[in-house]
Structures are given as C-alpha cells and as structure tokens.
Design an enzyme around this catalytic site. Structure first.
Site, PDB file in Angstrom:
ATOM      1  CB  SER A  97      -0.940  -0.004   1.218  1.00 49.18           C
ATOM      2  OG  SER A  97      -0.203  -0.155   2.422  1.00 49.18           O
ATOM      3  CD  GLU A 108       1.620   8.851   4.398  1.00 49.57           C
ATOM      4  OE1 GLU A 108       1.169   8.224   5.379  1.00 49.57           O
ATOM      5  OE2 GLU A 108       2.542   9.676   4.457  1.00 49.57           O
ATOM      6  CG  ASP A 111       2.529  16.083  13.448  1.00 51.88           C
ATOM      7  OD1 ASP A 111       2.623  15.175  14.300  1.00 51.88           O
ATOM      8  OD2 ASP A 111       2.914  15.964  12.271  1.00 51.88           O
ATOM      9  CG  PHE A 164      10.785  13.045   8.101  1.00 53.51           C
ATOM     10  CD1 PHE A 164       9.917  13.743   8.915  1.00 53.51           C
ATOM     11  CD2 PHE A 164      10.269  12.008   7.333  1.00 53.51           C
ATOM     12  CE1 PHE A 164       8.567  13.421   8.987  1.00 53.51           C
ATOM     13  CE2 PHE A 164       8.925  11.674   7.395  1.00 53.51           C
ATOM     14  CZ  PHE A 164       8.074  12.383   8.227  1.00 53.51           C
ATOM     15  CG  HIS A 191       1.479   2.115   4.453  1.00 53.24           C
ATOM     16  ND1 HIS A 191       0.404   2.172   3.588  1.00 53.24           N
ATOM     17  CD2 HIS A 191       1.664   3.390   4.911  1.00 53.24           C
ATOM     18  CE1 HIS A 191      -0.042   3.420   3.532  1.00 53.24           C
ATOM     19  NE2 HIS A 191       0.715   4.173   4.318  1.00 53.24           N
TER      20      HIS A 191
END
Length: 288
Positions: free
Chosen positions: A7, A9, A101, A210, A259
């Site tokens: 999958s 994002e 967030d 990140f 994912h």
C-alpha cells in the site's frame, strides 16, 4: 517467499505542478495493485481541504481503494465528523485516524475547543458510525511525547479497543525495531494486523532530518553508508538495496504487507517493489 501485499501513502497537492506529480505517482504505482492508498493531512491540519479534494478525485478517477487521513487538529468534533460523513458520501470507506501534529509555531498538540482530545476519542466516534475501516498510527520507536515504548504499546491497545481495525507504523531503519515492537504488541493482546511503514530514502539529508523530528534513531552504519555513497555517486543504488533488504528481512519474519511512504516520488518505491517480486498487474483481456 511470495510477494507481499503493498500500500502507498501520497501527499495532497498544493499547486498545479504538485498535482501533476501526484498523478504521475499514482500512474506509476497503481499497476502494482496496492490493497489501498492513503492521502495525508499536512502538519497542523493545513491541507484539510486539499486532502478532501485529492481523496475524492483519486477515488473517482483512479479505481484505487483510497483511505483518507483524518486528524483531531483545529476542528470541533462535529466538524471532524462532518468531514468523515463527506468521505462516506463520496464512497470512501477507509480512514487513517490520527491525533495529528501541533499547528505550526506550537510545540505540543492542544485540543481545539469542542474538539476530540486525542486519537482514541476520534477512533471511538468513527467506529460508532459503522461506516469505515479504521487504521491508526503505531510507533516502534518511542514517540517524542510518550513516557516509554511500553506507553506507546498501551496507547495503541487503547485505539484498537476503541474500534481500530489495523495499525500502520512510523518508519524505521532496522527490521529488529519493528520485530521487537510486534512482540510487545502480541504480549499486550493486540491481534489486529500491524503494517510496517517503509520510507525509501530518496534524499539522505532530508530523511535524517525528518527522522530526528520524529524521534526515529538513525543507526551509525546507515549514516556512514550514505556518506560514502554520496561521495561515489551511488546514493540511489544504495537506497534501493537498503530498502529492499529491510523489506526482505521483514517478510522473512512473517510480514506479508508493507506500507510505503512515497513522498509523491514513486520511482524508488516502484524499484523496491519490483525487487520484492511485486510486479505490474497484467490485464489478461488486453493481452494478444
């Protein structure tokens, strides 16, 4: 070892150029027959409307199973559930439910007046509608705001008990990180699927920064490997090899679904999937 289910994002586009890049990303990865694709919210809920538009467009035009991100940020309970009802009306039946967030300029999440206090409340309200398959976030490394790794497991259990169907982890760099977390979840009585979240390293400096913001430890060996690869012009080759090896280790330990956080840059994700045996789905009706 059979190929995993995958999958992806995606980010919602914020301008015309980004819209083209999103569509190119979808066109590149859709042939790999993902079980679902998800569309994120920006930090602090800044892309809420863009996310709704992207989800509706992808659902209508791509033929993919689209899951919408939904957060608790900067919206009342009724406003949040109205967004969810809009997704259901558009035929979108899967949601990734997250606290979200803190808005830009704020160091910690503060609930909106009349809003959901946390992700457990959001999951419970969505589950009560009966309209959605619900996925939630999970943290194999300690969340920056959590007291401990066990607290992360306990919070995930609370979200599952509130009605979540699956979990997707934050990205990590070593298979052992996920496997230790999975063992803790089993011990805590969590039985729903937990999808490993995979971040192919398109840009090492950006990925490292990140990771630091997310509280994800960066192994010294990885720092050293990319430092050498960048000097030799082999960063892309190294990134593909490292990501494919991580995924292979997870699959060998029983992970049958992965994912991928694509960052709307599909080539590396596609190459890793091909290395794992995930190849374009062939429409036999169009084969001579």
């Amino acid at each position: 070892m059979s190929a995993p289910k995958v999958s992806f994002e995606f980010f919602p586009p914020q301008n015309l150029q980004a819209s083209f890049r999103l569509w190119d990303t979808v066109q590149t990865l859709a042939p790999l027959d993902p079980t679902f694709v998800s569309v994120t919210y920006g930090a602090g809920g800044t892309t809420r409307d863009l996310t709704r538009e992207a989800v509706a467009t992808l659902h209508k035009s791509s033929g993919l199973n689209v899951a919408a991100h939904l957060t608790c940020v900067n919206a009342t309970k009724e406003e949040t559930l109205e967004i969810a009802r809009g997704f259901a009306k558009a035929g979108v039946k899967e949601i990734v439910a997250l606290r979200g967030d803190a808005p830009k300029g704020e160091s910690r999440f503060t609930p909106c007046a009349g809003g959901f206090e946390n992700s457990v409340e959001l999951v419970k309200a969505l589950a009560e509608t009966g309209d959605f398959k619900i996925r939630v976030g999970a943290y194999p490394d300690k969340h920056p705001e959590a007291a401990s790794t066990q607290a992360d497991v306990d919070w995930l259990k609370a979200k599952i008990d509130a009605g979540a169907d699956e979990a997707i982890t934050q990205f990590f760099f070593e298979a052992e990180t996920f496997l230790r977390f999975r063992d803790k979840c089993v011990k805590a009585g969590i039985t729903v699927p937990i999808l490993p979240g995979i971040l192919p390293i398109e840009n090492w400096k950006g990925t490292r920064n990140f990771a630091q913001r997310c509280g994800t430890p960066v192994p010294a060996w990885l720092e050293d490997a990319f430092s050498k690869a960048e000097r030799d012009g082999r960063s892309d080759l190294l990134a593909t090899a490292i990501c494919a090896e991580l995924c292979s280790e997870l699959m060998a330990e029983g992970a049958d679904a992965l994912h991928f956080y694509t960052l709307n840059r599909p080539e590396l994700t596609r190459d890793v999937c091909h290395a794992l045996g995930v190849t374009p789905k062939v429409d036999l009706q169009n084969v001579a």
